[in-house]
Design an enzyme around this catalytic site. Structure first.
Site, PDB file in Angstrom:
ATOM      1  N   HIS A  52       0.827  -1.211   0.000  1.00 18.04           N
ATOM      2  CA  HIS A  52       0.000   0.000   0.000  1.00 18.04           C
ATOM      3  C   HIS A  52       0.854   1.250   0.000  1.00 18.04           C
ATOM      4  O   HIS A  52       0.531   2.243  -0.673  1.00 18.04           O
ATOM      5  CB  HIS A  52      -0.928  -0.041   1.221  1.00 18.04           C
ATOM      6  CG  HIS A  52      -1.781   1.158   1.372  1.00 18.04           C
ATOM      7  ND1 HIS A  52      -1.590   2.098   2.365  1.00 18.04           N
ATOM      8  CD2 HIS A  52      -2.849   1.608   0.647  1.00 18.04           C
ATOM      9  CE1 HIS A  52      -2.499   3.046   2.248  1.00 18.04           C
ATOM     10  NE2 HIS A  52      -3.268   2.787   1.224  1.00 18.04           N
ATOM     11  N   GLU A  55       1.991   1.847  -3.462  1.00 16.22           N
ATOM     12  CA  GLU A  55       0.905   2.403  -4.285  1.00 16.22           C
ATOM     13  C   GLU A  55       0.828   3.917  -4.119  1.00 16.22           C
ATOM     14  O   GLU A  55       0.662   4.659  -5.084  1.00 16.22           O
ATOM     15  CB  GLU A  55      -0.412   1.740  -3.889  1.00 16.22           C
ATOM     16  CG  GLU A  55      -1.630   2.309  -4.595  1.00 16.22           C
ATOM     17  CD  GLU A  55      -2.807   2.464  -3.650  1.00 16.22           C
ATOM     18  OE1 GLU A  55      -3.427   3.546  -3.655  1.00 16.22           O
ATOM     19  OE2 GLU A  55      -3.118   1.503  -2.919  1.00 16.22           O
ATOM     20  N   HIS A  56       0.960   4.391  -2.884  1.00 21.35           N
ATOM     21  CA  HIS A  56       0.946   5.838  -2.639  1.00 21.35           C
ATOM     22  C   HIS A  56       2.160   6.526  -3.269  1.00 21.35           C
ATOM     23  O   HIS A  56       2.033   7.585  -3.898  1.00 21.35           O
ATOM     24  CB  HIS A  56       0.939   6.104  -1.133  1.00 21.35           C
ATOM     25  CG  HIS A  56      -0.412   6.077  -0.509  1.00 21.35           C
ATOM     26  ND1 HIS A  56      -0.996   7.181   0.066  1.00 21.35           N
ATOM     27  CD2 HIS A  56      -1.319   5.075  -0.380  1.00 21.35           C
ATOM     28  CE1 HIS A  56      -2.196   6.864   0.536  1.00 21.35           C
ATOM     29  NE2 HIS A  56      -2.407   5.576   0.281  1.00 21.35           N
ATOM     30  N   GLU A 132      -4.565   7.784   7.213  1.00 27.63           N
ATOM     31  CA  GLU A 132      -5.512   6.814   6.659  1.00 27.63           C
ATOM     32  C   GLU A 132      -5.758   5.672   7.640  1.00 27.63           C
ATOM     33  O   GLU A 132      -6.901   5.217   7.815  1.00 27.63           O
ATOM     34  CB  GLU A 132      -4.963   6.279   5.335  1.00 27.63           C
ATOM     35  CG  GLU A 132      -5.929   5.400   4.575  1.00 27.63           C
ATOM     36  CD  GLU A 132      -5.394   4.968   3.219  1.00 27.63           C
ATOM     37  OE1 GLU A 132      -6.092   4.192   2.536  1.00 27.63           O
ATOM     38  OE2 GLU A 132      -4.276   5.399   2.840  1.00 27.63           O
TER      39      GLU A 132
END
Length: 424
Positions: A52, A55-56, A132
């Site tokens: 993740h 991905e950012h 998040e």
């Protein structure tokens, strides 16, 4: 007479990279994405959350583009660029007008092969991910699914949260990101899919040009999933208690895959489903109740989610368990037909979207090694019988359960009581 060009075409490049496209008539756009067969289940404990994080960071600058330039270039042509991370896949995709397909391939190829992970950008994005995680932890009907997954697969990569844990993200060094990307973002582990107003050969040429620098080494295999089952329970001062009850389920391609999809739909997949009618409409015990089937490459999970008030919690579980017992023996042809119609309609409606079709092409290549014709899927749905659904129900609801409870949980029975009631 010239043979018609097939709508779906496939090319496997010498590097191992797969390119699959579908030409869709009467559209003016193209969706194009790179789908990496690596997600949170491919991480070890020390790098949980790295998929993740990557991905950012993909949008935070390359050797040729700053973060601002990436956003400006795609939006200058009215396009959209996005990504997501799942347990078995990370996807980077764009939707553009057909004349801008080259730009979409250029940007996605650039971020997958030449991202720089500048320290300043990395620290900034680390803070965003921590926010998040905090938001997810403050959203009980979101975080309950992570707790459920962890209870079902304790101490395993497939049981760990996709976002990672706060402590791990705070300490994760740049080298963890670059090392993981080098190991898993290899050509043979990536499918580039595109759908819309396109020419397959032109897309292949774009992919050859912009994805040429993907490494060629084969990626390490994921650790096999071993369902254990168990219980998570956390008391919180909330207005509702959030409950997920689940069971080991089937993976893609297994005999009961399609019966399980239809079981989930008729049990808790819509307003006419058994759980919705009995639990919400007749008894008013919940606002939200539904079932879900989550297949993986090796196995899967079947679950029921409900959010209910503290005073209704004691009645909710016995009613739900009774529905799980009844569906093992009393499925009707009418409700199976409704469930089949819902699943088929969802499938066929999704084919009208270039983005959905692009994603389906990639997923089918990674799961089955081929594009599955729609008529084949429809035929398998049509072949499911009442006996098939009842067999799938018995298979699931007689297995070891997993229970996750978050909120004012005092009136929710424990896992031992649930197991005993299901066996009765």
């Amino acid at each position: 007479m010239t043979e018609p060009v097939p709508a779906i075409r496939l090319t496997r490049l010498p590097s191992g990279l797969t390119v699959v496209t579908e030409r869709m008539e009467r559209v003016e756009t193209v969706s194009l994405g790179a789908y990496v067969a690596a997600g949170s289940r491919h991480e070890n404990a020390a790098e949980n959350g790295v998929s993740h994080f990557l991905e950012h960071m993909a949008f935070k600058g390359t050797e040729r583009r700053t973060a601002a330039a990436i956003a400006e270039e795609i939006e200058a042509v009215g396009g959209h660029l996005n990504a997501y991370t799942a347990r078995e896949q990370t996807a980077y995709y764009a939707k553009v007008l057909k004349e801008d397909t080259g730009l979409a391939a250029d940007i996605i190829g650039d971020i997958l092969t030449h991202s720089t992970f500048e320290p300043e950008e990395l620290e900034r994005e680390r803070g965003v991910i921590l926010q998040e995680i905090g938001q997810a932890n403050d959203t009980p009907d979101d975080i309950i699914f992570d707790r459920f997954q962890e209870a079902a697969y304790p101490d395993q990569p497939i049981g760990r949260p996709v976002l990672g844990l706060e402590a791990g993200i705070r300490e994760m060094p740049r080298g963890t990101l670059t090392g993981y990307m080098r190991r898993h973002y290899s050509a043979g582990n990536v499918v580039v899919a595109a759908a819309g107003a396109l020419d397959h050969d032109a897309v292949v040429e774009l992919v050859q040009r912009h994805f040429a620098d993907l490494p060629a080494d084969p990626p390490p295999a994921a650790l096999a999933a071993a369902y254990a089952g168990g219980e998570f329970r956390e008391a919180r001062d909330l207005d509702q208690v959030h409950i997920v009850l689940g069971f080991p389920s089937v993976g893609y391609g297994e005999r009961d895959y399609y019966p399980t999809l239809l079981l989930s739909t008729l049990l808790g997949g819509g307003m006419s489903s058994r759980l919705f009618q009995e639990v919400r409409e007749k008894r008013g015990l919940v606002y939200s109740v539904y079932s879900f089937a989550s297949p993986f490459m090796d196995g899967g999970l079947f679950g029921i989610y409900a959010g209910t008030g503290e005073s209704e919690a004691a009645e909710l579980m016995p009613v739900t368990l009774e529905e799980l017992r009844k569906v093992q023996h009393g499925v009707t042809e009418a409700e199976l037909a409704r469930a089949r119609a819902q699943v088929k309609a969802s499938l066929l409606m999704s084919l009208e979207s270039t983005g959905s079709r692009c994603e389906q092409l990639a997923r089918q290549m990674q799961v089955f090694g081929r594009v599955v014709p729609t008529q084949e899927t429809v035929a398998k749905l049509n072949a499911v019988t009442v006996a098939d659904v009842e067999r799938a129900a018995a298979r699931h609801f007689r297995a070891t359960p997993t229970l996750a409870v978050l909120g004012p949980a005092e009136r929710v029975p424990g896992l031992a009581s649930v197991t005993e009631a299901l066996a009765a």
